[in-house]
Design an enzyme around this catalytic site. Structure first.
Site, PDB file in Angstrom:
ATOM      1  N   THR A  53       0.823  -1.211   0.000  1.00 54.06           N
ATOM      2  CA  THR A  53       0.000   0.000   0.000  1.00 54.06           C
ATOM      3  C   THR A  53       0.857   1.260   0.000  1.00 54.06           C
ATOM      4  OG1 THR A  53      -0.189  -0.157   2.412  1.00 54.06           O
ATOM      5  CG2 THR A  53      -1.973  -1.115   1.109  1.00 54.06           C
ATOM      6  N   PHE A  65      -7.006  -5.028  -0.423  1.00 51.92           N
ATOM      7  CA  PHE A  65      -8.331  -5.515  -0.808  1.00 51.92           C
ATOM      8  C   PHE A  65      -9.354  -5.407   0.308  1.00 51.92           C
ATOM      9  CE2 PHE A  65      -5.374  -7.237  -3.757  1.00 51.92           C
ATOM     10  CZ  PHE A  65      -6.054  -7.177  -4.962  1.00 51.92           C
ATOM     11  N   HIS A  98      -0.226 -16.815  -5.991  1.00 53.46           N
ATOM     12  CA  HIS A  98      -1.351 -16.387  -6.826  1.00 53.46           C
ATOM     13  C   HIS A  98      -0.900 -15.840  -8.173  1.00 53.46           C
ATOM     14  CE1 HIS A  98      -3.820 -15.844  -2.872  1.00 53.46           C
ATOM     15  NE2 HIS A  98      -3.630 -17.109  -3.194  1.00 53.46           N
ATOM     16  N   CYS A 121       7.052 -19.643 -26.900  1.00 52.78           N
ATOM     17  CA  CYS A 121       8.313 -19.910 -26.208  1.00 52.78           C
ATOM     18  C   CYS A 121       9.462 -19.948 -27.210  1.00 52.78           C
ATOM     19  CB  CYS A 121       8.213 -21.236 -25.460  1.00 52.78           C
ATOM     20  SG  CYS A 121       9.706 -21.687 -24.551  1.00 52.78           S
ATOM     21  N   CYS A 162      11.226 -24.260 -28.822  1.00 49.80           N
ATOM     22  CA  CYS A 162      10.076 -24.983 -28.291  1.00 49.80           C
ATOM     23  C   CYS A 162       8.773 -24.528 -28.935  1.00 49.80           C
ATOM     24  CB  CYS A 162      10.008 -24.772 -26.770  1.00 49.80           C
ATOM     25  SG  CYS A 162       8.491 -25.351 -25.986  1.00 49.80           S
ATOM     26  N   GLY A 180       1.197  -7.921   6.637  1.00 48.73           N
ATOM     27  CA  GLY A 180       0.187  -7.296   5.790  1.00 48.73           C
ATOM     28  C   GLY A 180      -0.798  -8.237   5.149  1.00 48.73           C
TER      29      GLY A 180
END
EC number: 2.3.1.-
Length: 355
Positions: A57, A64, A133, A166, A177, A214
């Site tokens: 922040t 959130f 996440h 890639c 790839c 946090g």
């Protein structure tokens, strides 16, 4: 911005408890608690930090569930405020303090729920970091799993194709790839990345001290990882302005701005917080720097009473036994209020605690 990130997630009603009142420890009490935190860090052999949106922040990225958080404002029918973009956000004092703690060997591993990329851009080594996440700046090859850290956000969310391929060749002279690149940002129902979750779980189990910064710890399985340290006989410190889901399990609770807490901690440990000189990606940790001289930590108070619900530190904990190496199945983001399932949980909407 986290506003755009939140808007990009699938609709979901249960986002956990938002807008809880903030608590501030009086100055004298805050100072005592940070001294206690410094003792715990110095005396521990395996320290794991767990970070949430509250550490970013100060860089202008809203959280959130705070008083002015994205989902708190949404519940009130108001538009959230933001001061920066992910690309222009600068790592905070907390981000840079964590970099230095790792450099001198006082931080073993870092687990983050944040997607803002500030840990990686601060120069924290990626092999000691689990981003549960995802990361707005990272895309991954669906074929060979090679990851690319970009200078700008990759442009998609929800593990979708970014439109790039890639370029890695398995051996000299072989064709690239050319696997499809996808973003790493999870939506509510997406499974957590196997590698990051396995590393975070193992580090949490083997830690003798877990410190959360946090985060309200409402999102499972991320929010439950610090409890693995407690179950193995380690200690838990929670630094957050609002009440958290696991306050009752904490050995020490500190209610203060995380930047202030980390700045004081570094001072008590005799360490400087390095300046940030621009984005720097470090894939592997460098050899550790020498530890500073043993700090002159304030003597403990004679009274064995709790400090605002925290339990005074006892003797040094022995390092926990090594994890047996089994990797947990990829849970998914689940509701913060639902009981822990016996099967791999899903990353349900209340889980995304992005930065």
């Amino acid at each position: 911005m986290s506003v755009n990130y939140a808007a990009g997630l699938s609709p979901y009603a249960d986002k956990g408890k938002c807008g809880l009142p903030e608590i501030f420890d009086p100055p004298e009490e805050l100072e005592r608690k940070v001294w206690e935190l410094a003792r715990l860090v110095w005396q521990s052999s395996s320290v794991v930090f767990h970070t949430g949106a509250g550490i970013s922040t100060a860089s202008g990225i809203p959280d959130f569930r705070g008083p002015h958080g994205v989902w708190t404002m949404e519940e009130r029918g108001l538009a959230p405020k933001f001061d920066t973009t992910f690309e222009s956000a600068r790592p905070t004092q907390t981000h840079m303090a964590l970099v230095q703690l790792e450099r001198v060997g006082l931080l073993r591993f870092l687990v983050s729920q944040n997607v803002d990329g500030l840990h990686v851009r601060s120069g924290f080594p990626r092999d000691k970091l689990a981003e549960l996440h995802g990361n707005m700046f990272v895309e991954e090859c669906a074929k060979c799993k090679t990851q690319y850290v970009r200078d700008t956000v990759v442009g998609t969310m929800g593990l979708k194709a970014t439109g790039r391929l890639c370029t890695v060749a398995k051996a000299r002279g072989l064709r690239a790839c050319r696997g499809e690149l996808r973003d790493t940002i999870l939506d509510w129902e997406d499974s957590l990345p196997d590698r990051d979750l396995a590393l975070a779980d193992e580090a949490s189990r083997n830690a003798d001290l877990s410190i959360t910064l946090g985060t309200s710890l409402q999102i499972r399985p991320s929010g439950n990882l610090p409890l693995a340290t407690k179950r193995r006989g380690g200690r838990l410190v929670i630094v957050n302005l609002q009440p958290t889901k696991h306050d009752r399990h904490a050995d020490l609770r500190i209610h203060g701005y995380v930047d202030e807490v980390m700045t004081r901690l570094m001072k008590h440990l005799g360490l400087e917080i390095p300046a940030w000189d621009g984005p720097r990606v470090l894939e592997r940790a460098l050899p550790p720097l020498p530890r500073p001289p043993t700090p002159k930590l304030e003597p403990k108070e004679e009274s064995p009473t709790r400090i605002n619900g925290s339990i005074p530190a006892g003797p040094k904990q022995e390092p926990c036994a090594q994890h047996n190496g089994s990797e947990p199945a990829s849970p998914k983001r689940e509701r913060p209020t639902s009981p822990a399932p016996h099967r791999p949980p899903k990353r349900v909407k209340a889980k995304a605690v992005p930065s």
